[in-house]
Design a protein around this motif. Structure first.
Motif, PDB file in Angstrom:
ATOM      1  N   PRO A 229       0.854  -1.280  -0.001  1.00 14.46           N
ATOM      2  CA  PRO A 229       0.052  -0.067   0.014  1.00 14.46           C
ATOM      3  C   PRO A 229       0.704   1.243   0.131  1.00 14.46           C
ATOM      4  N   TYR A 230       2.156   1.291   0.284  1.00 14.94           N
ATOM      5  CA  TYR A 230       2.921   2.338   0.518  1.00 14.94           C
ATOM      6  C   TYR A 230       3.880   2.365  -0.614  1.00 14.94           C
ATOM      7  N   TYR A 231       3.762   1.601  -1.745  1.00 13.46           N
ATOM      8  CA  TYR A 231       4.642   1.522  -2.745  1.00 13.46           C
ATOM      9  C   TYR A 231       4.961   2.859  -3.588  1.00 13.46           C
ATOM     10  N   TYR A 232       3.854   3.875  -3.576  1.00 14.21           N
ATOM     11  CA  TYR A 232       4.056   5.043  -4.345  1.00 14.21           C
ATOM     12  C   TYR A 232       4.636   5.916  -3.358  1.00 14.21           C
ATOM     13  N   GLU A 233       4.526   5.775  -2.033  1.00 14.13           N
ATOM     14  CA  GLU A 233       5.174   6.814  -1.081  1.00 14.13           C
ATOM     15  C   GLU A 233       6.473   6.385  -0.810  1.00 14.13           C
TER      16      GLU A 233
END
Length: 260
Positions: A229-233
């Protein structure tokens, strides 16, 4: 047996990965479960060399622990599959008859389901258990070892070398060491490296679909699921377990000679 350049490269990559994983507690002692919620998804720095995850846990420590776990469990599963495949394959190939029919029937039963689906069924029996994963992976790997060893053993059983040894009064143990084992070793080494890579990939896949081990265990597939869920961040943090699985499987593929 001549060792190719790709196999040297695979061995070097694997050695570096394992050295990093098993020496980490000595050069970078850190609790893999320690959480710092004020320092989540941080980039690599002097305090956390590989950064921190979404709960502020140290990524280097968790990555090292996950590599040790994946490699250790996969190695144990492949070793047990190899021993079982060696014993059953030689018995089926050398003696044939009802022994061959029984083991071949068990092999056909296991092959009736795709390997990963069979491991998933075992893992679903007791989610989060090491033993169900071990049994499922070992059973799938056993099929490959059994088929290869049985094929070579049945061919060698009627060879002139074995027949000559038997006529000279030599026992089965001598025939095995003198004639069969030299034929089996190169194939076993190649198949073991290939199976070990598949076992690591299967373990990571189970963790990624949340069927394998449970949090807070540090496992490569589970780490991918938690960080997805945090791959973009924090793409660098998410990619670390992905790269670890890629390098481990690549090194074993190179060692097996499957990649030219």
């Amino acid at each position: 047996m001549k060792i190719s350049t790709s196999q040297y490269l695979g061995g070097a990559i694997l050695l570096i990965m394992l050295g990093f994983a098993f020496l980490q507690p000595y050069f970078y002692p850190m609790d893999i479960g320690f959480q710092d919620l004020t320092n989540t998804l941080s980039n690599p720095n002097e305090l956390a060399w590989f950064g921190t995850d979404h709960l502020g846990r140290d990524m280097l420590a968790r990555l090292s622990s996950a590599i040790r776990l994946s490699f250790g469990l996969s190695l144990f599963s492949v070793f047990c599959a190899l021993v079982a495949g060696l014993i059953t394959g030689i018995m089926a190939g050398f003696f044939g008859g009802w022994i061959d029919r029984i083991f071949s029937f068990i092999c056909d039963l296991v092959m009736a389901l795709p390997g990963l689906l069979l491991v998933l069924l075992f893992a679903a029996l007791s989610p989060g258990s090491f033993w169900t994963l071990y049994l499922g992976i070992s059973l799938v790997m056993w099929v490959e070892f059994f088929r290869v060893i049985r094929s070579i053993s049945s061919t060698m059983a009627n060879s002139s070398e074995i027949q000559a040894s038997r006529l000279m009064g030599m026992g089965w143990l001598y025939s095995f060491k003198r004639h069969l084992l030299p034929r089996l070793l190169p194939m076993i080494a190649t198949l073991s490296a290939f199976s070990l890579g598949n076992a690591i990939l299967a373990l990571a896949t189970l963790g990624f679909v949340s069927v394998g081990l449970r949090p807070p265990t540090a496992e490569l597939g589970l780490m991918m699921t938690e960080l997805f869920p945090y791959y973009y961040e924090a793409p660098l943090i998410f990619l670390q377990p992905v790269i670890a699985v890629f390098l481990m499987v690549l090194s074993l593929q190179l060692l097996s000679g499957r990649v030219k």
